[in-house]
Write a protein that holds these residues in place. Structure first.
Motif, PDB file in Angstrom:
ATOM      1  N   LEU A 142      19.050  47.162  38.063  1.00  0.00           N
ATOM      2  CA  LEU A 142      20.297  46.702  37.811  1.00  0.00           C
ATOM      3  C   LEU A 142      21.185  46.718  38.876  1.00  0.00           C
ATOM      4  CD1 LEU A 142      22.046  46.574  35.264  1.00  0.00           C
ATOM      5  CD2 LEU A 142      22.562  48.932  35.729  1.00  0.00           C
ATOM      6  N   GLN A 143      22.037  45.722  39.045  1.00  0.00           N
ATOM      7  CA  GLN A 143      22.979  45.323  40.244  1.00  0.00           C
ATOM      8  C   GLN A 143      24.415  45.576  39.741  1.00  0.00           C
ATOM      9  OE1 GLN A 143      22.149  41.473  41.539  1.00  0.00           O
ATOM     10  NE2 GLN A 143      20.030  41.741  41.886  1.00  0.00           N
ATOM     11  N   HIS A 144      25.166  46.139  40.557  1.00  0.00           N
ATOM     12  CA  HIS A 144      26.721  46.116  40.422  1.00  0.00           C
ATOM     13  C   HIS A 144      27.379  45.284  41.426  1.00  0.00           C
ATOM     14  CE1 HIS A 144      25.805  50.366  38.685  1.00  0.00           C
ATOM     15  NE2 HIS A 144      26.921  50.028  38.148  1.00  0.00           N
ATOM     16  N   TRP A 145      28.249  44.376  40.948  1.00  0.00           N
ATOM     17  CA  TRP A 145      28.771  43.482  41.798  1.00  0.00           C
ATOM     18  C   TRP A 145      30.256  43.494  41.666  1.00  0.00           C
ATOM     19  CZ3 TRP A 145      26.383  40.178  45.202  1.00  0.00           C
ATOM     20  CH2 TRP A 145      24.730  39.999  44.792  1.00  0.00           C
ATOM     21  N   VAL A 146      31.012  43.325  43.001  1.00  0.00           N
ATOM     22  CA  VAL A 146      32.242  43.338  43.142  1.00  0.00           C
ATOM     23  C   VAL A 146      32.552  41.852  43.484  1.00  0.00           C
ATOM     24  CG1 VAL A 146      34.389  44.042  44.251  1.00  0.00           C
ATOM     25  CG2 VAL A 146      32.324  45.669  43.809  1.00  0.00           C
ATOM     26  N   HIS A 147      33.378  41.449  42.426  1.00  0.00           N
ATOM     27  CA  HIS A 147      33.805  39.894  42.480  1.00  0.00           C
ATOM     28  C   HIS A 147      35.092  39.735  43.163  1.00  0.00           C
ATOM     29  CE1 HIS A 147      30.600  38.460  40.016  1.00  0.00           C
ATOM     30  NE2 HIS A 147      30.750  39.447  39.140  1.00  0.00           N
ATOM     31  N   ASP A 148      35.413  38.900  44.137  1.00  0.00           N
ATOM     32  CA  ASP A 148      36.618  38.274  44.519  1.00  0.00           C
ATOM     33  C   ASP A 148      36.755  36.840  43.904  1.00  0.00           C
ATOM     34  OD1 ASP A 148      38.706  37.498  45.983  1.00  0.00           O
ATOM     35  OD2 ASP A 148      37.892  37.801  47.938  1.00  0.00           O
ATOM     36  N   LEU A 149      37.324  37.296  42.816  1.00  0.00           N
ATOM     37  CA  LEU A 149      37.521  35.918  41.766  1.00  0.00           C
ATOM     38  C   LEU A 149      38.415  35.102  42.563  1.00  0.00           C
ATOM     39  CD1 LEU A 149      36.983  37.484  38.568  1.00  0.00           C
ATOM     40  CD2 LEU A 149      35.210  36.099  39.613  1.00  0.00           C
ATOM     41  N   LYS A 150      39.430  35.646  43.003  1.00  0.00           N
ATOM     42  CA  LYS A 150      40.682  34.674  43.716  1.00  0.00           C
ATOM     43  C   LYS A 150      40.138  33.634  44.781  1.00  0.00           C
ATOM     44  CE  LYS A 150      45.142  35.140  45.887  1.00  0.00           C
ATOM     45  NZ  LYS A 150      46.093  35.711  46.316  1.00  0.00           N
ATOM     46  N   HIS A 151      38.993  34.215  45.635  1.00  0.00           N
ATOM     47  CA  HIS A 151      38.499  33.596  46.672  1.00  0.00           C
ATOM     48  C   HIS A 151      37.390  32.637  46.194  1.00  0.00           C
ATOM     49  CE1 HIS A 151      36.793  32.535  50.451  1.00  0.00           C
ATOM     50  NE2 HIS A 151      35.596  32.762  49.966  1.00  0.00           N
ATOM     51  N   PHE A 152      36.820  33.193  45.320  1.00  0.00           N
ATOM     52  CA  PHE A 152      35.758  32.130  44.832  1.00  0.00           C
ATOM     53  C   PHE A 152      36.326  31.064  44.063  1.00  0.00           C
ATOM     54  CE2 PHE A 152      32.525  30.858  41.272  1.00  0.00           C
ATOM     55  CZ  PHE A 152      31.501  30.778  41.899  1.00  0.00           C
ATOM     56  N   SER A 153      37.496  31.178  43.249  1.00  0.00           N
ATOM     57  CA  SER A 153      38.067  30.098  42.577  1.00  0.00           C
ATOM     58  C   SER A 153      39.038  29.149  43.698  1.00  0.00           C
ATOM     59  CB  SER A 153      39.163  30.553  41.545  1.00  0.00           C
ATOM     60  OG  SER A 153      40.009  31.397  42.082  1.00  0.00           O
ATOM     61  N   SER A 154      38.869  29.622  44.601  1.00  0.00           N
ATOM     62  CA  SER A 154      39.449  28.648  45.802  1.00  0.00           C
ATOM     63  C   SER A 154      38.626  27.630  46.554  1.00  0.00           C
ATOM     64  CB  SER A 154      40.433  29.416  46.880  1.00  0.00           C
ATOM     65  OG  SER A 154      39.231  29.979  47.628  1.00  0.00           O
ATOM     66  N   LEU A 155      37.303  27.860  46.224  1.00  0.00           N
ATOM     67  CA  LEU A 155      36.169  27.105  46.726  1.00  0.00           C
ATOM     68  C   LEU A 155      36.004  25.650  46.046  1.00  0.00           C
ATOM     69  CD1 LEU A 155      33.777  30.169  47.583  1.00  0.00           C
ATOM     70  CD2 LEU A 155      35.344  28.943  49.306  1.00  0.00           C
ATOM     71  N   PRO A 156      35.534  24.867  46.873  1.00  0.00           N
ATOM     72  CA  PRO A 156      35.178  23.599  45.922  1.00  0.00           C
ATOM     73  C   PRO A 156      33.907  23.754  45.186  1.00  0.00           C
ATOM     74  CG  PRO A 156      35.330  23.180  48.331  1.00  0.00           C
ATOM     75  CD  PRO A 156      35.439  24.570  48.147  1.00  0.00           C
ATOM     76  N   GLY A 157      33.881  23.126  43.980  1.00  0.00           N
ATOM     77  CA  GLY A 157      32.957  23.308  42.913  1.00  0.00           C
ATOM     78  C   GLY A 157      31.429  23.402  43.479  1.00  0.00           C
ATOM     79  N   ALA A 158      31.300  22.355  44.523  1.00  0.00           N
ATOM     80  CA  ALA A 158      29.976  22.335  45.211  1.00  0.00           C
ATOM     81  C   ALA A 158      29.574  23.614  45.823  1.00  0.00           C
ATOM     82  CB  ALA A 158      29.919  21.226  46.180  1.00  0.00           C
ATOM     83  N   GLU A 159      30.524  24.309  46.385  1.00  0.00           N
ATOM     84  CA  GLU A 159      30.227  25.441  47.161  1.00  0.00           C
ATOM     85  C   GLU A 159      30.233  26.706  46.248  1.00  0.00           C
ATOM     86  OE1 GLU A 159      32.368  27.915  50.751  1.00  0.00           O
ATOM     87  OE2 GLU A 159      32.988  25.814  50.457  1.00  0.00           O
ATOM     88  N   GLN A 160      30.882  26.495  45.182  1.00  0.00           N
ATOM     89  CA  GLN A 160      30.467  27.742  43.926  1.00  0.00           C
ATOM     90  C   GLN A 160      29.133  27.316  43.518  1.00  0.00           C
ATOM     91  OE1 GLN A 160      33.783  27.019  41.259  1.00  0.00           O
ATOM     92  NE2 GLN A 160      35.388  27.685  42.362  1.00  0.00           N
ATOM     93  N   ASP A 161      28.758  26.163  43.353  1.00  0.00           N
ATOM     94  CA  ASP A 161      27.344  26.049  42.810  1.00  0.00           C
ATOM     95  C   ASP A 161      26.164  26.634  43.836  1.00  0.00           C
ATOM     96  OD1 ASP A 161      28.429  24.824  40.607  1.00  0.00           O
ATOM     97  OD2 ASP A 161      27.967  22.818  41.218  1.00  0.00           O
ATOM     98  N   ASP A 162      26.458  26.460  45.217  1.00  0.00           N
ATOM     99  CA  ASP A 162      25.679  26.846  45.862  1.00  0.00           C
ATOM    100  C   ASP A 162      25.594  28.342  46.077  1.00  0.00           C
ATOM    101  OD1 ASP A 162      24.877  24.223  46.727  1.00  0.00           O
ATOM    102  OD2 ASP A 162      26.338  24.089  48.298  1.00  0.00           O
ATOM    103  N   ILE A 163      26.937  29.095  45.927  1.00  0.00           N
ATOM    104  CA  ILE A 163      26.951  30.588  46.013  1.00  0.00           C
ATOM    105  C   ILE A 163      25.888  30.876  44.801  1.00  0.00           C
ATOM    106  CG2 ILE A 163      28.406  32.291  45.620  1.00  0.00           C
ATOM    107  CD1 ILE A 163      30.505  30.775  47.390  1.00  0.00           C
ATOM    108  N   ILE A 164      26.082  30.624  43.635  1.00  0.00           N
ATOM    109  CA  ILE A 164      25.697  31.143  42.494  1.00  0.00           C
ATOM    110  C   ILE A 164      24.144  30.916  42.330  1.00  0.00           C
ATOM    111  CG2 ILE A 164      25.418  31.179  39.837  1.00  0.00           C
ATOM    112  CD1 ILE A 164      28.019  32.589  40.917  1.00  0.00           C
ATOM    113  N   GLY A 165      23.667  29.652  42.805  1.00  0.00           N
ATOM    114  CA  GLY A 165      22.254  29.131  43.124  1.00  0.00           C
ATOM    115  C   GLY A 165      22.093  28.282  41.751  1.00  0.00           C
TER     116      GLY A 165
END
Length: 173
Positions: free
Chosen positions: A150-173
């Protein structure tokens, strides 16, 4: 087999993580296990209990330039599944009392089903998971046992949403 492992993500969940305390752990496990149905309440055992299970070991910690992944093993893990967070808290409190003093609550993590099963970044989770008999074969060994990480993640959603869609896709996989 604890069939709840393969059930759809519940509306709400509560994960309870315990360390070993004082006394007869086997007696506490019997008390707690009597409340486990394998669907709404799932139980897991850590390596620190001393039970010999092939493949059971504590995961190592990892650290890199931009990420740190600690290992936080527990002796006992309970996953409570349900539709009402208040009921889960009450059921969890009762299980904590049943487990004590042989097990000490380390952490309780409340979860919820977000946006129909998407993660907080908006991506659909579990799209690559097998279905049907393939899921059963992947999740359970010949004895009906499973392993959980089980993994606990801390999301920086403000930073994530500022990234271009393609970079978001690369981060998520």
């Amino acid at each position: 087999m604890q069939r709840g492992i393969l059930e759809p993500v519940p509306l709400f969940g509560r994960h309870l993580f315990f360390s070993l305390g004082a006394g007869d752990a086997q007696a506490a496990l019997r008390r707690v296990a009597a409340q486990v149905d394998g669907v709404q309440t799932i139980i897991g055992f850590g390596a620190s209990l001393g039970v010999q299970v092939e493949g059971l070991h504590e995961l190592p910690s990892f650290a890199g330039e931009k990420v740190r992944m600690p290992s936080t093993p527990a002796a006992l893990w309970l996953w409570l599944r349900g539709d009402e967070p208040d009921a889960l808290r009450e059921r969890g409190d009762a299980l904590v009392k049943l487990a004590a003093p042989e097990f000490v609550l380390l952490e309780a993590t409340d979860t919820f089903k977000h946006d129909g099963g998407r993660d907080l970044t908006g991506y659909e989770d579990g799209t690559e998971n097998p279905k049907g008999e393939k899921a059963t074969a992947a999740a359970f060994d010949a004895h009906g046992g499973s392993f959980v990480a089980l993994q606990h993640w801390v999301h920086d959603l403000k930073h994530f949403s500022s990234l271009p869609g393609a970079e978001q896709d690369d981060i998520i996989g």
